[in-house]
Design an enzyme around this catalytic site. Structure first.
Site, PDB file in Angstrom:
ATOM      1  N   GLU A  85      -6.878  -6.062  20.931  1.00  0.00           N
ATOM      2  CA  GLU A  85      -7.296  -4.927  20.109  1.00  0.00           C
ATOM      3  C   GLU A  85      -8.558  -5.362  19.365  1.00  0.00           C
ATOM      4  O   GLU A  85      -8.536  -5.682  18.182  1.00  0.00           O
ATOM      5  CB  GLU A  85      -6.188  -4.517  19.132  1.00  0.00           C
ATOM      6  CG  GLU A  85      -6.497  -3.241  18.375  1.00  0.00           C
ATOM      7  CD  GLU A  85      -6.726  -3.463  16.876  1.00  0.00           C
ATOM      8  OE1 GLU A  85      -7.032  -2.475  16.184  1.00  0.00           O
ATOM      9  OE2 GLU A  85      -6.610  -4.604  16.406  1.00  0.00           O
ATOM     10  N   LYS A 116       0.840  -1.200   0.000  1.00  0.00           N
ATOM     11  CA  LYS A 116       0.000   0.000   0.000  1.00  0.00           C
ATOM     12  C   LYS A 116       0.876   1.251   0.000  1.00  0.00           C
ATOM     13  O   LYS A 116       1.939   1.299   0.619  1.00  0.00           O
ATOM     14  CB  LYS A 116      -0.905   0.017   1.229  1.00  0.00           C
ATOM     15  CG  LYS A 116      -1.948  -1.095   1.235  1.00  0.00           C
ATOM     16  CD  LYS A 116      -2.929  -0.940   0.074  1.00  0.00           C
ATOM     17  CE  LYS A 116      -4.032  -1.970   0.121  1.00  0.00           C
ATOM     18  NZ  LYS A 116      -4.981  -1.760   1.210  1.00  0.00           N
ATOM     19  N   ASP A 151      -2.802  -6.327   0.784  1.00  0.00           N
ATOM     20  CA  ASP A 151      -1.417  -6.645   1.124  1.00  0.00           C
ATOM     21  C   ASP A 151      -1.314  -7.600   2.310  1.00  0.00           C
ATOM     22  O   ASP A 151      -0.218  -7.879   2.791  1.00  0.00           O
ATOM     23  CB  ASP A 151      -0.643  -5.362   1.430  1.00  0.00           C
ATOM     24  CG  ASP A 151      -1.299  -4.507   2.510  1.00  0.00           C
ATOM     25  OD1 ASP A 151      -2.515  -4.670   2.734  1.00  0.00           O
ATOM     26  OD2 ASP A 151      -0.591  -3.692   3.133  1.00  0.00           O
ATOM     27  N   LYS A 165       0.704   4.715   9.335  1.00  0.00           N
ATOM     28  CA  LYS A 165       0.679   3.307   8.947  1.00  0.00           C
ATOM     29  C   LYS A 165       1.287   3.091   7.561  1.00  0.00           C
ATOM     30  O   LYS A 165       1.808   2.013   7.267  1.00  0.00           O
ATOM     31  CB  LYS A 165      -0.769   2.786   8.921  1.00  0.00           C
ATOM     32  CG  LYS A 165      -1.398   2.567  10.257  1.00  0.00           C
ATOM     33  CD  LYS A 165      -2.703   1.779  10.143  1.00  0.00           C
ATOM     34  CE  LYS A 165      -3.747   2.488   9.294  1.00  0.00           C
ATOM     35  NZ  LYS A 165      -5.036   1.727   9.261  1.00  0.00           N
ATOM     36  N   TYR A 166       1.175   4.119   6.703  1.00  0.00           N
ATOM     37  CA  TYR A 166       1.550   3.937   5.304  1.00  0.00           C
ATOM     38  C   TYR A 166       2.740   4.781   4.858  1.00  0.00           C
ATOM     39  O   TYR A 166       3.163   4.683   3.710  1.00  0.00           O
ATOM     40  CB  TYR A 166       0.345   4.269   4.409  1.00  0.00           C
ATOM     41  CG  TYR A 166      -0.901   3.510   4.781  1.00  0.00           C
ATOM     42  CD1 TYR A 166      -0.996   2.143   4.544  1.00  0.00           C
ATOM     43  CD2 TYR A 166      -1.980   4.158   5.381  1.00  0.00           C
ATOM     44  CE1 TYR A 166      -2.142   1.432   4.899  1.00  0.00           C
ATOM     45  CE2 TYR A 166      -3.133   3.452   5.724  1.00  0.00           C
ATOM     46  CZ  TYR A 166      -3.205   2.098   5.490  1.00  0.00           C
ATOM     47  OH  TYR A 166      -4.330   1.396   5.842  1.00  0.00           O
ATOM     48  N   ASP A 215      -3.333  -8.059  17.595  1.00  0.00           N
ATOM     49  CA  ASP A 215      -4.064  -7.323  16.574  1.00  0.00           C
ATOM     50  C   ASP A 215      -5.301  -8.108  16.128  1.00  0.00           C
ATOM     51  O   ASP A 215      -5.213  -9.296  15.793  1.00  0.00           O
ATOM     52  CB  ASP A 215      -3.134  -7.078  15.375  1.00  0.00           C
ATOM     53  CG  ASP A 215      -3.753  -6.192  14.326  1.00  0.00           C
ATOM     54  OD1 ASP A 215      -3.851  -4.977  14.569  1.00  0.00           O
ATOM     55  OD2 ASP A 215      -4.141  -6.721  13.268  1.00  0.00           O
ATOM     56  N   ASN A 216      -6.455  -7.435  16.153  1.00  0.00           N
ATOM     57  CA  ASN A 216      -7.703  -8.027  15.658  1.00  0.00           C
ATOM     58  C   ASN A 216      -7.948  -9.455  16.160  1.00  0.00           C
ATOM     59  O   ASN A 216      -8.177 -10.374  15.355  1.00  0.00           O
ATOM     60  CB  ASN A 216      -7.721  -8.029  14.128  1.00  0.00           C
ATOM     61  CG  ASN A 216      -8.019  -6.656  13.555  1.00  0.00           C
ATOM     62  OD1 ASN A 216      -8.672  -5.830  14.190  1.00  0.00           O
ATOM     63  ND2 ASN A 216      -7.527  -6.394  12.361  1.00  0.00           N
TER      64      ASN A 216
END
Length: 804
Positions: free
Chosen positions: A541, A382, A477, A652-653, A512-513
């Site tokens: 999270e 990304k 991604d 983040k990107y 994460d998640n």
């Protein structure tokens, strides 16, 4: 045999029963009754037949119908043997003083409730008794008597507790008298506190209180002149039992034995006995000898416990303090120490990030939280703001883990080496900071696992591997893992990675998640780590449905993100904080973050003052709070990416460049430091289950307090904090605050004016504003406040006695 004969026989049986028989006659009475009954039966039958013959004939159909409905009398059989007395299983039998609806209990006791070292937690129950006796109940905290069974260094959460029905195998480490709350519902509560981590249990001991029962009855009878001498003598004998610790016992009770009084207390009761038996004095005076405050206090502190029993043991896990209390500072290492050179950004590294650790520690943070530090995939990488086309300088999302340089057990070469990571951790530990690592169980298309273990992923109809989606968001991604194809093989690989980072000094994992993975997987991992590495803390999270959030907490997560991020109004915040404190605290411990890399709410787009308001709320209302730091929070980045609830130009990107030296431009860094200083100075703020709200005439002003009594405070002193926050980040708000003074917990010894006040307007104490330079104000129960957010978004008051 005639009817007359039967009547005589029956009459004889009655007169014989009414007399006083000899022992032999008494033994023969049953046989005489049986003989009389046998002799009477034929006569009754004959009389019935004669009556039937004299009765008018009934239609045949009716007779047949009656005959069909009336079954034949059963044949006489020999006398049946009495059944064996039924006994309830010990684990099923209610206590003599009934105790029901015990809490906190998770899944019927199959899973342990949670507490942390130093946390004050409530035990509740419905307690009642038959009749009019008065009773008492204690909540008791127990741990295994054998040190090897205590689980201080870890234990299997799903193993049976050692010898739960043998009181000799458990020792009481805390005890508190249960007090009734509410009105007439027999609901009782007490507070307990553990000082060490490990395996614990709690139970409730209940008993008949003969002293309180006698006092109640005596105060009715003596003034009325009923059974005066008898009642006073009963009291004297009762006190003699108390002196000798002679409580009436229940066989095989597992409750603690009767506690013996001290010699001074025995002497007081001996004097009371003399007073009760001093017949020259008036009965009321004699009664007062045994009901005065001194005697009552002795027998309240050390009651005589008749018929005392203990409930079954309810499991409790006690985790280390960091599982409840902590201030977190999150960073993207590549955006710490980055700088511009020749029109390009030179990313930061673990070495440059290490340079800010002294400032982070000085600001009072406890945990340095690293976003993923692993190699980042190239395929479908990304670009800026989640664009599908990445440029040559776009570093990609750290959550797209894995490339030719390795996977979850590797360090991104752009950040440095594994040695650089070890140096970073060592420096953090020197400064008293723990390291939390973002652990994202997903892979980029370039991750080594994709080729080595394709069975760990989901294949679509066209044969390609499914990428991650959270509609409307798409993450081309990232390949999510499939936990059903080879659960044991995948678990072994993940467990190996966790162990790798534990060996390199990581003690906290931000998962994460987790709601996109099976709960049973997390239950297995959490149970495994609790057994082998009880120091490890897991943060979920999971911004998802409440049922899943609670389920993950029950599965073993120590901490969880919450809906606090979206709760903005006074009503929303009050209801949600009360839910976290009083409804779910025994399983779910909240971590309050005003924003994350994925979330920038509409409220936060108001700018600097909104960032300050949310920091105060998070730091003061919750034991665990955190910010997305490294410059993002300090510089109040508050512009949303169009159409998405996250910050524009998201780190983040891309690599961001911040001037660390200028991070206090908006005084947010100073605010964070002050908030953390207040948290460390006031242990009441390290508790979860003690928040109380106070009325205010303005709905833009949120007022709440936290109190910790001296008995549970590490300082040995009462601690009370009152927080007043202006929820309107753009306008001055004013209003009258109406304090619920009893909930402040102010001691009458330290604050005599509180008890003496006859009106709410009388001065009762001094409040000191810990957030704004220590300004002091003399306050009553009702007070006027005004907050301009551009000057002060909140007050944080401590309480002090009025000057002499």
């Amino acid at each position: 045999m005639s009817v007359t004969t039967a009547k005589k026989s029956t009459s004889g049986r009655h007169s014989g029963s009414a007399s006083t028989p000899s022992s032999q006659g008494s033994q023969n009475a049953p046989s005489r009754r049986r003989a009389a009954k046998t002799a009477a039966e034929p006569a009754v039958k004959e009389t019935a037949e004669q009556a039937a013959a004299k009765a008018p004939a009934k239609p045949a159909a009716t007779s047949a119908k009656a005959s069909a409905k009336t079954p034949a009398p059963p044949a006489k059989s020999a006398a049946k043997k009495s059944p064996e007395p039924y006994r309830l299983p010990p684990t099923a039998e209610f206590p003599r003083v009934s105790v029901m609806e015990v809490g906190p209990v998770v899944e019927g006791g199959h899973l342990p409730a949670k507490a942390a070292v130093g946390e004050v937690f409530p035990v509740t129950a419905t307690v009642f008794i038959d009749g009019h006796s008065l009773f008492g109940a204690d909540a008791v905290l127990l741990r295994p008597a054998d040190e090897k069974d205590r689980g201080t260094n870890g234990y299997d959460l799903y193993s049976a507790p050692p010898n739960p029905h043998d009181p000799a195998k458990w020792e009481v480490v805390d005890r508190a008298r249960m007090l009734e709350y509410g009105s007439g519902l027999n609901h009782f509560q007490a507070e307990l506190q553990a000082q060490t981590p490990g395996r614990f249990a709690f139970a409730i001991e209940s008993w008949v209180d003969p002293y309180l029962t006698w006092v109640h009855d005596a105060k009715v009878k003596i003034p009325a002149g009923i059974d005066v001498e008898f009642t006073l003598e009963e009291g004297a004998r009762l006190l003699e039992r108390a002196i000798n610790a002679e409580a009436h016992q229940v066989p095989d009770s597992t409750a603690s034995p009767q506690v013996e009084l001290s010699e001074p207390d025995k002497a007081v009761l001996q004097g009371a006995i003399v007073g009760l038996r001093e017949k020259k004095r008036r009965p009321q005076v004699r009664l007062s000898a045994a009901t005065n405050e001194l005697v009552a206090n002795i027998l309240t502190e050390t009651p005589l416990k008749d018929l005392v029993t203990r409930t079954r043991l309810y499991p409790l896990r006690v985790d280390r303090e960091r599982s409840l209390v902590g201030a977190w500072y999150e960073i993207f290492p590549r955006s710490v120490g980055s700088y511009w050179q020749d029109g390009h950004i030179v990313p930061g590294t673990l070495q440059t990030a290490k340079e800010i650790l002294p400032d982070v520690a000085a600001d009072g943070f406890d945990v340095l939280y690293l976003t993923p530090i692993h190699p980042i995939g190239v395929a479908f990488r990304k670009g800026k703001n989640n664009s599908l086309g990445a440029g040559p300088d776009d570093p990609g999302s750290p959550w797209a883990i894995g490339n030719q340089d390795g996977g979850h057990d590797a360090v991104n070469p752009d950040l440095g080496t594994l040695k650089d990571f070890d140096d970073f951790v060592a420096r953090a530990h020197e400064l008293g900071l723990e390291i939390a690592l973002d652990f994202a169980l997903q892979c980029s298309p370039d991750h080594p696992w994709v080729k080595e273990h394709p069975e760990w992923f989901t294949t679509r109809a066209d044969g390609t591997i499914a990428y991650a989606e959270n509609p409307p968001k798409k993450y081309q991604d990232i390949y999510p893992l499939n936990f059903d194809n080879d659960p044991d093989g995948l678990y072994a690989a993940i467990r190996e990675v966790i162990e790798f980072w534990i060996d390199h000094g990581v003690t906290i994992f931000r998962m994460d998640n987790p709601h996109t993975k099976p709960v049973r997987f997390w239950q297995r991992l959490a149970g495994d780590l609790h057994r082998t590495h009880p120091e490890v803390v897991m943060l979920a999270e999971a911004f998802t449905k409440p049922a899943m959030m609670r389920g993950l907490a029950k599965a073993g997560f120590h901490l969880s993100y919450t809906y606090f991020t979206w709760r903005n109004s006074k009503k929303e915040l009050t209801e949600y904080f009360e839910e976290l404190a009083y409804e779910t605290a025994h399983v779910l411990r909240p971590a309050l973050f005003p924003m994350t890399p994925d979330i920038l709410t509409d409220y936060m787009t108001q700018g600097v003052e909104a960032f300050k308001v949310r920091a105060v709320l998070a730091a003061m209302a919750g034991p665990t709070w955190g910010i997305l730091g490294g410059g993002i929070y300090e510089f109040a980045e508050h512009v949303q990416r169009p159409g998405v609830e996250e910050v524009n130009d998201n780190p983040k990107y891309e690599v961001k460049v911040y001037d660390w030296g200028a991070r206090d431009t908006y005084r947010i860094a100073t605010l964070n430091r002050t908030l953390n200083e207040i948290r460390r100075a006031h242990p009441a703020l390290g508790q979860l289950r003690n928040i109380k709200f106070h009325a205010c005439t303005n709905d833009n002003l949120l007022v709440f307090s936290k109190h910790l009594d001296a008995a549970h405070s590490p300082t040995g002193q009462d601690d009370t904090v009152l927080v007043v926050v202006n929820l309107d980040a753009r306008n001055t708000q004013s209003g009258w605050i109406y304090l619920d003074v009893p909930t402040l917990g102010l001691s009458p010894l330290d604050f005599p004016e509180v008890a003496a006040a006859e009106t709410r307007g009388e001065p009762q104490f001094v409040v000191r504003d810990e957030l704004n330079g220590g300004a002091e104000y003399t306050w009553a129960a009702d007070n006027f406040v005004s907050l301009n957010p551009y000057a002060n978004v909140a007050h944080v008051f401590s309480f002090h006695p009025l000057p002499d």
